[in-house]
Design a protein around this motif. Structure first.
Motif, short mmCIF file in Angstrom:
data_model
loop_
_atom_site.label_atom_id
_atom_site.label_comp_id
_atom_site.label_asym_id
_atom_site.label_seq_id
_atom_site.Cartn_x
_atom_site.Cartn_y
_atom_site.Cartn_z
N VAL A 63 -3.43 -5.12 0.12
CA VAL A 63 -4.38 -5.60 1.11
C VAL A 63 -3.71 -6.63 2.02
N PRO A 64 -3.71 -6.42 3.35
CA PRO A 64 -3.22 -7.47 4.25
C PRO A 64 -4.29 -8.53 4.45
N LYS A 65 -3.90 -9.80 4.37
CA LYS A 65 -4.82 -10.93 4.55
C LYS A 65 -4.27 -11.82 5.66
N SER A 66 -5.09 -12.09 6.65
CA SER A 66 -4.71 -12.97 7.76
C SER A 66 -5.39 -14.32 7.61
N THR A 67 -4.65 -15.38 7.92
CA THR A 67 -5.20 -16.72 7.90
C THR A 67 -5.06 -17.31 9.30
N ASP B 132 -0.43 -12.50 5.12
CA ASP B 132 0.12 -12.21 3.79
C ASP B 132 -0.26 -10.80 3.37
N ILE B 133 0.60 -10.19 2.57
CA ILE B 133 0.30 -8.91 1.94
C ILE B 133 0.03 -9.20 0.47
N GLU B 134 -1.18 -8.87 0.02
CA GLU B 134 -1.57 -9.12 -1.37
C GLU B 134 -1.70 -7.81 -2.13
N TRP B 135 -1.35 -7.86 -3.39
CA TRP B 135 -1.58 -6.76 -4.33
C TRP B 135 -2.65 -7.22 -5.30
N GLN B 136 -3.79 -6.54 -5.32
CA GLN B 136 -4.86 -6.86 -6.26
C GLN B 136 -4.77 -5.84 -7.39
N ILE B 137 -4.47 -6.35 -8.60
CA ILE B 137 -4.14 -5.48 -9.73
C ILE B 137 -5.06 -5.76 -10.91
N CYS C 178 7.36 -10.90 -5.45
CA CYS C 178 6.03 -11.47 -5.28
C CYS C 178 5.92 -12.81 -5.99
N ARG C 179 4.79 -13.46 -5.74
CA ARG C 179 4.41 -14.65 -6.50
C ARG C 179 2.92 -14.52 -6.82
N LEU C 180 2.48 -15.19 -7.86
CA LEU C 180 1.07 -15.16 -8.23
C LEU C 180 0.26 -16.02 -7.27
N LYS C 181 -0.88 -15.54 -6.88
CA LYS C 181 -1.80 -16.35 -6.08
C LYS C 181 -2.38 -17.41 -7.00
N ARG C 182 -2.42 -18.65 -6.52
CA ARG C 182 -2.93 -19.74 -7.36
C ARG C 182 -4.35 -19.42 -7.82
N ASN C 183 -4.61 -19.60 -9.09
CA ASN C 183 -5.89 -19.30 -9.73
C ASN C 183 -6.30 -17.83 -9.54
N GLY C 184 -5.31 -16.94 -9.38
CA GLY C 184 -5.61 -15.53 -9.18
C GLY C 184 -5.37 -14.68 -10.41
N PHE C 185 -5.13 -15.30 -11.56
CA PHE C 185 -4.87 -14.57 -12.81
C PHE C 185 -6.06 -14.74 -13.75
N ARG C 186 -6.62 -13.64 -14.22
CA ARG C 186 -7.77 -13.69 -15.14
C ARG C 186 -7.48 -12.82 -16.36
N VAL D 289 -6.24 -7.73 -17.94
CA VAL D 289 -6.00 -8.84 -17.02
C VAL D 289 -6.14 -8.33 -15.59
N THR D 290 -6.53 -9.23 -14.73
CA THR D 290 -6.52 -8.98 -13.29
C THR D 290 -5.75 -10.12 -12.65
N PHE D 291 -4.99 -9.79 -11.63
CA PHE D 291 -4.25 -10.82 -10.92
C PHE D 291 -3.98 -10.38 -9.50
N THR D 292 -3.68 -11.35 -8.66
CA THR D 292 -3.32 -11.10 -7.28
C THR D 292 -1.91 -11.56 -7.06
N ALA D 293 -1.05 -10.64 -6.59
CA ALA D 293 0.34 -10.94 -6.29
C ALA D 293 0.51 -10.95 -4.77
N ILE D 294 1.21 -11.95 -4.27
CA ILE D 294 1.48 -12.08 -2.85
C ILE D 294 2.93 -11.76 -2.58
N GLU D 295 3.19 -10.81 -1.68
CA GLU D 295 4.56 -10.47 -1.34
C GLU D 295 5.25 -11.66 -0.69
N VAL D 296 6.50 -11.89 -1.07
CA VAL D 296 7.26 -13.02 -0.53
C VAL D 296 8.15 -12.51 0.59
#
Length: 126
Positions: A30-34, A53-58, A100-108, A119-126
């Motif tokens: 998922v692309p995310k724009s800020t 950012d490009i996020e992977w929701q897994i 990638c890196r883990l999105k802060r508070n994105g790991f459950r 588990v579910t987590f969000t990884a952000i492409e670096v």
């Protein structure tokens, strides 16, 4: 099966190789724009893009308790912005190895049934 390779730095699991292969129920890129947008009284709109950012929701498939320590080691080793390699080449729409890196508070971590977890987590492409 996707694969994660990371540097095991927290040593929660003895002999951790820093690699986890897992099955997924969801793996979405998922692309995310800020940024911000402002519309003046005249009707003109100003748009500012800070970053994209490009996020992977897994979400993993359920696994047994013996793998839970590996996932906890992964989360502890990458919780402070440390990078890891995510290989999603085995799934439709996936890519070869991506840093990638883990999105802060994105790991459950969640329980499903008596002895199964996922588990579910969000990884952000670096």
């Amino acid at each position: 099966m996707p694969n994660i390779k990371y540097t095991a730095t927290r040593e929660l699991v003895d002999g951790s190789t820093g690699s986890i292969s897992f099955s997924v129920t969801r793996c979405t890129r998922v692309p995310k724009s800020t940024g911000k947008e402002h519309t003046a009284l005249s009707g003109n709109t100003e748009s500012v893009l800070y970053r994209r950012d490009i996020e992977w929701q897994i979400s993993t498939s359920p696994f047994f308790e013996n793998q839970l320590q590996l996932w906890r080691e992964f989360e502890a080793s990458c919780a402070n912005g440390e990078t890891f390699e995510l290989d999603t080449s085995d799934i439709p729409g996936g890519r070869d190895t991506t840093v990638c890196r883990l999105k802060r508070n994105g790991f459950r971590e969640m329980r499903q049934g008596a002895f199964e977890f996922y588990v579910t987590f969000t990884a952000i492409e670096v």
